[in-house]
Design an enzyme around this catalytic site. Structure first.
Site, PDB file in Angstrom:
ATOM      1  N   CYS A  18       7.422   8.856 -11.931  1.00 28.43           N
ATOM      2  CA  CYS A  18       8.815   8.405 -11.972  1.00 28.43           C
ATOM      3  C   CYS A  18       9.590   9.217 -10.955  1.00 28.43           C
ATOM      4  CB  CYS A  18       9.382   8.624 -13.376  1.00 28.43           C
ATOM      5  SG  CYS A  18      11.154   8.338 -13.463  1.00 28.43           S
ATOM      6  N   HIS A  48      14.442  13.558  -0.350  1.00 33.98           N
ATOM      7  CA  HIS A  48      13.119  13.694  -0.956  1.00 33.98           C
ATOM      8  C   HIS A  48      12.631  12.386  -1.551  1.00 33.98           C
ATOM      9  CE1 HIS A  48      12.928  18.059  -0.617  1.00 33.98           C
ATOM     10  NE2 HIS A  48      11.678  17.934  -1.002  1.00 33.98           N
ATOM     11  N   PHE A  56      -0.478   1.234  -8.570  1.00 32.52           N
ATOM     12  CA  PHE A  56       0.819   1.879  -8.336  1.00 32.52           C
ATOM     13  C   PHE A  56       1.716   1.663  -9.561  1.00 32.52           C
ATOM     14  CE2 PHE A  56       5.165   1.827  -6.494  1.00 32.52           C
ATOM     15  CZ  PHE A  56       5.160   3.020  -5.804  1.00 32.52           C
TER      16      PHE A  56
HETATM   17  N1  RBF Z   1       8.368  14.356  -8.382  1.00 31.07           N
HETATM   18  C1  RBF Z   1       8.465  13.255  -9.147  1.00 31.07           C
HETATM   19  O1  RBF Z   1       7.456  12.769  -9.666  1.00 31.07           O
HETATM   20  N2  RBF Z   1       9.696  12.632  -9.333  1.00 31.07           N
HETATM   21  C2  RBF Z   1      10.841  13.097  -8.770  1.00 31.07           C
HETATM   22  O2  RBF Z   1      11.911  12.503  -8.998  1.00 31.07           O
HETATM   23  C3  RBF Z   1      10.755  14.239  -7.938  1.00 31.07           C
HETATM   24  N3  RBF Z   1      11.866  14.710  -7.324  1.00 31.07           N
HETATM   25  C4  RBF Z   1      11.757  15.792  -6.521  1.00 31.07           C
HETATM   26  C5  RBF Z   1      12.911  16.262  -5.857  1.00 31.07           C
HETATM   27  C6  RBF Z   1      12.825  17.384  -5.031  1.00 31.07           C
HETATM   28  C7  RBF Z   1      14.073  17.852  -4.336  1.00 31.07           C
HETATM   29  C8  RBF Z   1      11.565  18.039  -4.869  1.00 31.07           C
HETATM   30  C9  RBF Z   1      11.433  19.246  -3.973  1.00 31.07           C
HETATM   31  C10 RBF Z   1      10.437  17.571  -5.508  1.00 31.07           C
HETATM   32  C11 RBF Z   1      10.507  16.456  -6.351  1.00 31.07           C
HETATM   33  N4  RBF Z   1       9.367  15.980  -7.005  1.00 31.07           N
HETATM   34  C12 RBF Z   1       9.473  14.867  -7.784  1.00 31.07           C
HETATM   35  C13 RBF Z   1       8.082  16.725  -6.977  1.00 31.07           C
HETATM   36  C14 RBF Z   1       7.116  16.204  -5.927  1.00 31.07           C
HETATM   37  O3  RBF Z   1       6.499  14.989  -6.344  1.00 31.07           O
HETATM   38  C15 RBF Z   1       6.000  17.259  -5.710  1.00 31.07           C
HETATM   39  O4  RBF Z   1       5.374  17.562  -6.940  1.00 31.07           O
HETATM   40  C16 RBF Z   1       6.506  18.550  -5.088  1.00 31.07           C
HETATM   41  O5  RBF Z   1       7.275  18.256  -3.932  1.00 31.07           O
HETATM   42  C17 RBF Z   1       5.343  19.494  -4.712  1.00 31.07           C
HETATM   43  O6  RBF Z   1       4.484  18.861  -3.771  1.00 31.07           O
END
Ligand code: RBF
Length: 165
Positions: free
Chosen positions: A90, A98, A123
């Site tokens: 999600c 991001h 997906f």
């Molecule tokens: N991972 C998600 O699964 N959903 C998100 O909404 C999400 N938002 C993120 C927002 C920011 C600013 C960052 C830095 C990471 C986010 N991630 C999110 C984590 C991302 O999928 C991943 O686990 C990290 O960036 C480490 O590779």
């Protein structure tokens, strides 16, 4: 143009092949866990309802949606018996870019993996503007995307078995 909205949990059981004998992996992202755990429950229960044996379902977790392609690749490369992998996450639109980076990386990563490996990689990632839309699509008023992902996995595996034997 307004499109007729469908409920993600609605499917005609008569059009879903039996999942008997299928071995399915589920990769779940830990970000927004209340949403992704609900997606996982929807997918798991739908696989079981369509005759996939519990012993043939493996659930693994990865930190975020960005890691879903690697998680799926790890499962597929660990065991040639997997018929498909369902990826659940999600991603909620925030103030930063991001959202775009993660959504593009995940969708490209999953389809590339599926085409390269040959097995279906599904997906099941919600990409929403806010938490309310995510709740609505993980068991709320618009159904559960996990259910849709599980039905898709079974249909894809059955399609491949029909063509490849
Ligand atoms: N991972 C998600 O699964 N959903 C998100 O909404 C999400 N938002 C993120 C927002 C920011 C600013 C960052 C830095 C990471 C986010 N991630 C999110 C984590 C991302 O999928 C991943 O686990 C990290 O960036 C480490 O590779």
């Amino acid at each position: 143009m307004e499109r007729k909205k469908t409920n993600l949990s609605d499917y005609n059981p008569d059009t879903v092949p039996s999942g008997k004998g299928m071995k399915i992996g589920i990769v779940v992202a830990e970000w927004n866990p209340q949403i992704t755990n609900a997606l996982c429950k929807g997918a798991y229960d739908t696989l079981v309802a369509n005759k996939v044996a519990k012993k043939d379902i493996t659930v693994v977790h990865v930190p975020g949606s960005f890691e879903l392609p690697t998680g799926a690749d790890t499962l597929l490369s660990s065991d040639t018996d997997y018929d498909a992998v369902i990826c659940l996450g999600c991603v909620i639109q925030g103030e930063t870019r991001h959202f775009d980076f993660i959504c593009n990386a995940v969708s490209n990563g999953l389809i590339n993996l599926s085409l390269q490996d040959g097995r279906p990689v599904i997906f099941g990632v919600l990409t929403t503007n806010n938490m309310e839309q995510a709740i609505d699509r993980s068991g709320g008023k618009h159904g559960n995307k996990g259910v849709e992902a599980a039905v898709t996995a079974i249909k894809m595996v059955a399609m491949q078995k029909k063509i490849w034997g």
